[in-house]
Design a protein around this motif. Structure first.
Motif, PDB file in Angstrom:
ATOM      1  N   GLU A   4     -10.482  18.478   7.172  1.00  0.00           N
ATOM      2  CA  GLU A   4     -10.575  19.376   6.015  1.00  0.00           C
ATOM      3  C   GLU A   4     -11.784  19.281   5.767  1.00  0.00           C
ATOM      4  O   GLU A   4     -12.330  18.213   5.350  1.00  0.00           O
ATOM      5  N   GLU A   8      -8.320  21.537  -0.822  1.00  0.00           N
ATOM      6  CA  GLU A   8      -7.961  22.575  -1.218  1.00  0.00           C
ATOM      7  C   GLU A   8      -8.255  22.839  -2.904  1.00  0.00           C
ATOM      8  O   GLU A   8      -8.710  24.089  -3.472  1.00  0.00           O
ATOM      9  N   TRP A   9      -8.448  21.608  -3.576  1.00  0.00           N
ATOM     10  CA  TRP A   9      -8.762  21.759  -4.836  1.00  0.00           C
ATOM     11  C   TRP A   9     -10.111  22.254  -5.376  1.00  0.00           C
ATOM     12  O   TRP A   9     -10.537  23.209  -6.327  1.00  0.00           O
ATOM     13  N   ALA A  11     -11.757  24.322  -3.018  1.00  0.00           N
ATOM     14  CA  ALA A  11     -11.759  25.716  -2.468  1.00  0.00           C
ATOM     15  C   ALA A  11     -11.567  26.833  -3.567  1.00  0.00           C
ATOM     16  O   ALA A  11     -11.903  27.930  -3.226  1.00  0.00           O
ATOM     17  N   GLU A  59      -5.225  23.464  -9.475  1.00  0.00           N
ATOM     18  CA  GLU A  59      -5.247  23.470  -8.131  1.00  0.00           C
ATOM     19  C   GLU A  59      -4.384  22.500  -7.470  1.00  0.00           C
ATOM     20  O   GLU A  59      -3.609  22.863  -6.515  1.00  0.00           O
ATOM     21  N   GLU A  60      -4.558  21.234  -7.839  1.00  0.00           N
ATOM     22  CA  GLU A  60      -3.631  20.164  -7.429  1.00  0.00           C
ATOM     23  C   GLU A  60      -2.374  20.335  -7.439  1.00  0.00           C
ATOM     24  O   GLU A  60      -1.560  19.837  -6.523  1.00  0.00           O
ATOM     25  N   LYS A  62      -0.508  23.344  -7.092  1.00  0.00           N
ATOM     26  CA  LYS A  62      -0.219  24.369  -6.509  1.00  0.00           C
ATOM     27  C   LYS A  62       0.961  23.926  -5.541  1.00  0.00           C
ATOM     28  O   LYS A  62       1.191  23.075  -4.771  1.00  0.00           O
TER      29      LYS A  62
END
Length: 100
Positions: A4, A8-9, A11, A59-60, A62
Motif C-alpha cells: 500500500e 486509505e486515510w 487517499a 476516514e479511519e 469508514k
C-alpha cells in the motif's frame, strides 16, 4: 503481497490537506512556523489542523455502511458539521442495533 503506497486515510484527503501535512512535518510540528508560512494567525492554523484531524478520524472509521459513509462525506465536504454527523451516525447505528 500487496504494498500500500498511500494509506486509505490519506487517499481521501484533498491535495491542499496533504500539502499542509507535509509543511507541518517539515516545520517540525511548529504551528507558529506554519502560521508564518501561511501568513495567518496561530488560531487559524490550529483550527485548520483540528479540521484535518477530524477528516483523518472520519476516514479511519469508514466501514461497510454506505449511509454512514455518505454522512461522513457530507461532513468532510463542509455540508454538515462533524458533531451533527457523529450524532446522526450514532443514532443510525443505535436504531439498527435495536431493530436487529
Amino acid at each position: 503481497m500487496t504494498i500500500e503506497l498511500v494509506p486509505e486515510w490519506m487517499a481521501g484527503l484533498e491535495e491542499e490537506d496533504v500539502t499542509f501535512i507535509k509543511r507541518f512535518v517539515l516545520s517540525s510540528g511548529s504551528l507558529k512556523d506554519m502560521a508564518r508560512q501561511y501568513e495567518v494567525t496561530y488560531p487559524t492554523v490550529r483550527l485548520r489542523l483540528d479540521r484535518l484531524i477530524q477528516k483523518i478520524q472520519m476516514e479511519e472509521e469508514k466501514g461497510p455502511e454506505p449511509y454512514v459513509d455518505f454522512i461522513k462525506k457530507l461532513a468532510l465536504n463542509d455540508k454538515l458539521d462533524f458533531e451533527t454527523a457523529k450524532l446522526i451516525i450514532n443514532e443510525y447505528r443505535k436504531e439498527r442495533q435495536d431493530g436487529a
